[in-house]
Design a protein around this motif. Structure first.
Motif, PDB file in Angstrom:
ATOM      1  N   MET A 263       0.861  -1.253   0.162  1.00 20.82           N
ATOM      2  CA  MET A 263       0.196   0.051  -0.014  1.00 20.82           C
ATOM      3  C   MET A 263       0.939   1.161   0.105  1.00 20.82           C
ATOM      4  O   MET A 263       1.871   1.516   0.654  1.00 20.82           O
ATOM      5  N   ARG A 264       0.378   2.302  -0.712  1.00 20.33           N
ATOM      6  CA  ARG A 264       1.219   3.558  -0.809  1.00 20.33           C
ATOM      7  C   ARG A 264       0.389   4.641  -0.414  1.00 20.33           C
ATOM      8  O   ARG A 264      -0.998   4.588  -0.880  1.00 20.33           O
ATOM      9  N   VAL A 265       0.938   5.594   0.004  1.00 18.01           N
ATOM     10  CA  VAL A 265       0.123   6.970   0.350  1.00 18.01           C
ATOM     11  C   VAL A 265       0.702   8.142  -0.363  1.00 18.01           C
ATOM     12  O   VAL A 265       1.770   8.369  -0.025  1.00 18.01           O
ATOM     13  N   HIS A 266       0.133   8.657  -1.507  1.00 16.95           N
ATOM     14  CA  HIS A 266       0.798   9.904  -2.129  1.00 16.95           C
ATOM     15  C   HIS A 266       0.150  11.072  -1.173  1.00 16.95           C
ATOM     16  O   HIS A 266      -0.999  11.212  -1.470  1.00 16.95           O
ATOM     17  N   VAL A 267       0.870  11.921  -1.032  1.00 16.09           N
ATOM     18  CA  VAL A 267       0.602  13.398  -0.234  1.00 16.09           C
ATOM     19  C   VAL A 267       0.389  14.221  -1.171  1.00 16.09           C
ATOM     20  O   VAL A 267       1.263  14.824  -1.915  1.00 16.09           O
ATOM     21  N   ILE A 268      -0.954  14.650  -1.765  1.00 16.11           N
ATOM     22  CA  ILE A 268      -1.005  15.445  -2.479  1.00 16.11           C
ATOM     23  C   ILE A 268      -1.336  16.832  -2.060  1.00 16.11           C
ATOM     24  O   ILE A 268      -0.586  17.815  -2.661  1.00 16.11           O
ATOM     25  N   GLY A 269      -1.785  16.981  -0.926  1.00 12.85           N
ATOM     26  CA  GLY A 269      -1.976  18.341  -0.210  1.00 12.85           C
ATOM     27  C   GLY A 269      -1.678  17.985   1.152  1.00 12.85           C
ATOM     28  O   GLY A 269      -2.291  17.045   1.876  1.00 12.85           O
ATOM     29  N   CYS A 270      -1.093  18.982   2.245  1.00  9.97           N
ATOM     30  CA  CYS A 270      -1.037  18.772   3.562  1.00  9.97           C
ATOM     31  C   CYS A 270      -1.026  19.970   4.353  1.00  9.97           C
ATOM     32  O   CYS A 270      -0.648  19.738   5.824  1.00  9.97           O
ATOM     33  N   SER A 271      -1.488  20.938   3.723  1.00 10.65           N
ATOM     34  CA  SER A 271      -1.427  22.210   4.451  1.00 10.65           C
ATOM     35  C   SER A 271      -2.622  22.358   5.352  1.00 10.65           C
ATOM     36  O   SER A 271      -3.733  21.868   5.128  1.00 10.65           O
ATOM     37  N   GLY A 272      -2.375  22.790   6.772  1.00  7.07           N
ATOM     38  CA  GLY A 272      -3.564  22.678   7.703  1.00  7.07           C
ATOM     39  C   GLY A 272      -4.423  23.962   7.518  1.00  7.07           C
ATOM     40  O   GLY A 272      -3.774  25.231   7.293  1.00  7.07           O
ATOM     41  N   SER A 273      -5.359  23.735   7.555  1.00  3.01           N
ATOM     42  CA  SER A 273      -6.538  24.619   7.581  1.00  3.01           C
ATOM     43  C   SER A 273      -6.948  25.465   6.407  1.00  3.01           C
ATOM     44  O   SER A 273      -7.796  25.843   6.090  1.00  3.01           O
ATOM     45  N   PHE A 274      -5.927  25.597   5.231  1.00  2.00           N
ATOM     46  CA  PHE A 274      -6.088  26.277   4.242  1.00  2.00           C
ATOM     47  C   PHE A 274      -5.000  25.889   3.406  1.00  2.00           C
ATOM     48  O   PHE A 274      -3.882  25.554   3.847  1.00  2.00           O
ATOM     49  N   ALA A 275      -5.012  26.193   1.801  1.00  2.00           N
ATOM     50  CA  ALA A 275      -3.957  26.056   1.001  1.00  2.00           C
ATOM     51  C   ALA A 275      -2.801  27.045   1.403  1.00  2.00           C
ATOM     52  O   ALA A 275      -2.974  28.306   1.647  1.00  2.00           O
ATOM     53  N   GLY A 276      -1.637  26.462   1.515  1.00  2.00           N
ATOM     54  CA  GLY A 276      -0.455  27.530   2.010  1.00  2.00           C
ATOM     55  C   GLY A 276       0.062  27.650   0.575  1.00  2.00           C
ATOM     56  O   GLY A 276       0.048  27.415  -0.220  1.00  2.00           O
ATOM     57  N   PRO A 277       1.210  28.576   0.915  1.00  2.00           N
ATOM     58  CA  PRO A 277       1.995  29.016  -0.239  1.00  2.00           C
ATOM     59  C   PRO A 277       2.963  28.023  -1.181  1.00  2.00           C
ATOM     60  O   PRO A 277       3.240  28.272  -2.469  1.00  2.00           O
ATOM     61  N   THR A 278       3.237  26.979  -0.448  1.00  2.00           N
ATOM     62  CA  THR A 278       3.794  25.897  -1.137  1.00  2.00           C
ATOM     63  C   THR A 278       3.181  24.533  -1.297  1.00  2.00           C
ATOM     64  O   THR A 278       3.707  23.584  -1.982  1.00  2.00           O
ATOM     65  N   GLY A 279       1.834  24.372  -0.970  1.00  2.00           N
ATOM     66  CA  GLY A 279       1.096  23.275  -1.222  1.00  2.00           C
ATOM     67  C   GLY A 279      -0.288  23.439  -0.896  1.00  2.00           C
ATOM     68  O   GLY A 279      -0.849  24.394  -0.234  1.00  2.00           O
ATOM     69  N   ALA A 280      -1.137  22.468  -1.395  1.00  3.66           N
ATOM     70  CA  ALA A 280      -2.630  22.488  -1.252  1.00  3.66           C
ATOM     71  C   ALA A 280      -3.006  21.956   0.239  1.00  3.66           C
ATOM     72  O   ALA A 280      -2.194  21.405   1.029  1.00  3.66           O
TER      73      ALA A 280
END
Length: 271
Positions: free
Chosen positions: A1-18
């Protein structure tokens, strides 16, 4: 099993990621690759398309209905409803009951069918505490966790390995049960000790995430959901103060392997 991190910014999209979104992939005994998307928060539909063609998704599961965990379903609905392919069928969406109405409200329409098409592109399935269901070879269990809205953590197992996802939550017994013995525990750590103590029942700190991991005896802890105004080194240090096992801080486009370490497997067999 693999987990791709698409976005991990907390509470809102950050300047470098969703915001929060994770793609789970697992190959069954016949060699068929299954793809299940877990959350699709603000800004995540764009980077998802860098990883897969969304038409290849088998299902989506949504932990709760805060925008940083579901809002980009509006883009996925447009993709699925108006795609030039005619063989897509309906995409299963497992989520809290209000989701169809929430999407319709965001889009300012009556009903659940997009304009210009005859049927809804999504097949909605309502989540509840203690629910168990399967998607291909993946066995999924839901745990209601502590958050201001109806919220769930997920435990996903396949071929003897287990992956636990906290969703958004503060410390609670359900979270301990969810994480117990998981080979990989993907856990939010959106708050910092001292700075955010006046908020209760909303998010974990790095320390509280580490305490859960230690009590649960997880194989690996992966911290996520860090807001843009927080230095990730702080919750990581907090977690390391209370948990001696392997800990990582996830970043956009990381790929997490869910596997049982040989040493841990041997220890279990010896019990």
């Amino acid at each position: 099993m693999r987990v791709h991190v698409i976005g991990c910014s907390g509470s809102f999209a950050g300047p470098t990621g969703a915001a929060s979104s994770y793609l789970i992939e697992h190959e069954d005994a016949d060699g068929r690759l299954w793809r299940v998307l877990m959350d699709l928060g603000s800004g995540a539909f764009g980077p998802l398309q860098q990883v897969i063609d969304p038409a290849d998704l088998d299902a989506v599961i949504i932990s709760h209905l805060h925008p940083d965990h579901y809002l980009d379903l509006t883009g996925l609905e447009v993709f699925w409803a108006y795609h030039s392919r005619t063989d897509l069928g309906k995409l299963p969406i497992h989520a809290p009951a209000p989701l169809p109405d929430r999407i319709s409200g965001v889009l300012g329409r009556a009903g659940h069918v997009p304009d210009g098409v005859k049927t809804a592109p999504f097949d909605y399935h309502v989540l509840a505490d203690g629910l168990r269901f399967t998607i291909g070879p993946l066995e999924i269990a839901t745990h209601a966790v502590l958050h201001p809205v109806e919220a769930y953590g997920f435990r996903i197992t396949a071929e003897g390995v287990s992956f636990a996802y906290s969703g958004d939550t503060d410390s609670c017994q359900a979270l301990d049960e969810l994480a117990a013995g998981a080979d990989l525990f993907l856990c939010e750590a959106g708050y910092i000790e001292g700075r955010d103590d006046h908020f209760t029942g909303v998010h974990l700190t790095g320390r509280r995430a580490g305490e859960v991991a230690a009590r649960a005896g997880v194989g690996r802890l992966a911290l996520t959901h860090i807001p843009a105004w927080t230095d990730p080194a702080i919750p990581l240090a907090e977690a390391r103060e209370v948990h001696t096992g392997p800990i990582t801080m996830v970043r956009p486009m990381d790929i997490l392997d869910v596997s049982r370490s040989p040493d841990r497997h041997a220890a279990r067999n010896a019990q």
